[in-house]
Write a protein that holds these residues in place. Structure first.
Motif, PDB file in Angstrom:
ATOM      1  N   HIS A  84      44.250  -6.579 -11.567  1.00  0.00           N
ATOM      2  CA  HIS A  84      44.984  -5.840 -10.985  1.00  0.00           C
ATOM      3  C   HIS A  84      43.996  -5.596 -10.125  1.00  0.00           C
ATOM      4  O   HIS A  84      42.704  -5.892  -9.825  1.00  0.00           O
ATOM      5  N   THR A  85      43.864  -5.499  -8.364  1.00  0.00           N
ATOM      6  CA  THR A  85      43.591  -5.187  -7.408  1.00  0.00           C
ATOM      7  C   THR A  85      44.330  -3.827  -6.739  1.00  0.00           C
ATOM      8  O   THR A  85      45.791  -4.184  -6.742  1.00  0.00           O
ATOM      9  N   GLU A  86      43.451  -3.734  -5.523  1.00  0.00           N
ATOM     10  CA  GLU A  86      43.795  -2.588  -4.809  1.00  0.00           C
ATOM     11  C   GLU A  86      43.337  -2.933  -3.244  1.00  0.00           C
ATOM     12  O   GLU A  86      44.325  -1.913  -2.317  1.00  0.00           O
ATOM     13  N   ASP A  87      44.104  -3.841  -3.177  1.00  0.00           N
ATOM     14  CA  ASP A  87      43.764  -5.079  -2.049  1.00  0.00           C
ATOM     15  C   ASP A  87      44.161  -6.231  -1.737  1.00  0.00           C
ATOM     16  O   ASP A  87      43.316  -6.530  -2.128  1.00  0.00           O
ATOM     17  N   PHE A  88      45.445  -6.343  -2.017  1.00  0.00           N
ATOM     18  CA  PHE A  88      45.580  -7.538  -2.523  1.00  0.00           C
ATOM     19  C   PHE A  88      45.512  -8.789  -1.385  1.00  0.00           C
ATOM     20  O   PHE A  88      45.062  -9.818  -2.121  1.00  0.00           O
ATOM     21  N   GLY A 112      55.279  -4.366  -7.028  1.00  0.00           N
ATOM     22  CA  GLY A 112      54.171  -4.479  -6.179  1.00  0.00           C
ATOM     23  C   GLY A 112      54.524  -5.755  -5.889  1.00  0.00           C
ATOM     24  O   GLY A 112      55.286  -6.699  -6.195  1.00  0.00           O
ATOM     25  N   GLU A 129      49.044  -6.230  -6.694  1.00  0.00           N
ATOM     26  CA  GLU A 129      48.405  -4.945  -6.946  1.00  0.00           C
ATOM     27  C   GLU A 129      49.684  -3.877  -7.255  1.00  0.00           C
ATOM     28  O   GLU A 129      50.574  -3.906  -5.936  1.00  0.00           O
ATOM     29  N   THR A 130      49.454  -2.809  -7.718  1.00  0.00           N
ATOM     30  CA  THR A 130      51.039  -1.791  -7.992  1.00  0.00           C
ATOM     31  C   THR A 130      51.774  -1.520  -7.562  1.00  0.00           C
ATOM     32  O   THR A 130      49.925  -0.701  -6.532  1.00  0.00           O
ATOM     33  N   ARG A 133      50.789   3.611 -10.449  1.00  0.00           N
ATOM     34  CA  ARG A 133      49.236   3.645 -11.093  1.00  0.00           C
ATOM     35  C   ARG A 133      50.103   3.577 -12.914  1.00  0.00           C
ATOM     36  O   ARG A 133      48.772   3.461 -14.070  1.00  0.00           O
TER      37      ARG A 133
END
Length: 135
Positions: A84-88, A112, A129-130, A133
């Motif tokens: 998982h990433t917050e900034d794909f 995502g 990046e979904t 959450r």
């Protein structure tokens, strides 16, 4: 029970696996303890190495023919792991610049933004990046 602490990835060589996960994927080396007949090698995605609630990866060197046969194909060709990433876009670019080859162009799904890549051993991963959450 509170969380999943470790998952195991069977690899063909500890040092080669450490180099790949740390240098190519940007993971942190959390532990590398010599236990005589084996090593206890734990890596973690960037920023999670000190998070006791985060799932870490135990790299386990194959020790027999059955285990060696499963290196890179622990789930029969399915995507095995979800990073998982917050900034794909930033992480996709960074991984690509470090030589990670994606099997596909990034795509947008209802859940995502995602793209599949293989690690050095052939295990398939989603970089994702979904949109929620609650994944």
């Amino acid at each position: 029970m509170s969380h999943l602490g470790l998952i195991t990835i069977v690899v063909d060589d500890y040092d080669r696996a450490i180099r790949h996960y740390v240098q190519d994927l940007g993971f942190a080396l959390v532990k590398d303890l010599d236990q005589g007949d084996k090593r206890w090698v734990v890596v973690a995605p960037p920023g999670t190495e000190r998070d006791r609630q985060a799932t870490h990866v135990l790299l386990a060197e194959a020790t027999d023919d059955d285990q060696r046969a499963r290196v890179g194909d622990q789930t029969g060709g399915r995507v095995s792991f979800f990073l998982h990433t917050e900034d794909f876009d930033m992480d996709h670019m960074a991984l690509s610049q470090r030589g990670i080859v994606f099997e596909e162009e990034p795509r947008d799904e209802p859940y995502g933004r995602v793209a599949v890549f293989c690690d050095l051993f052939g295990n398939r991963w989603d970089l994702i990046e979904t949109v929620s959450r609650l994944d």
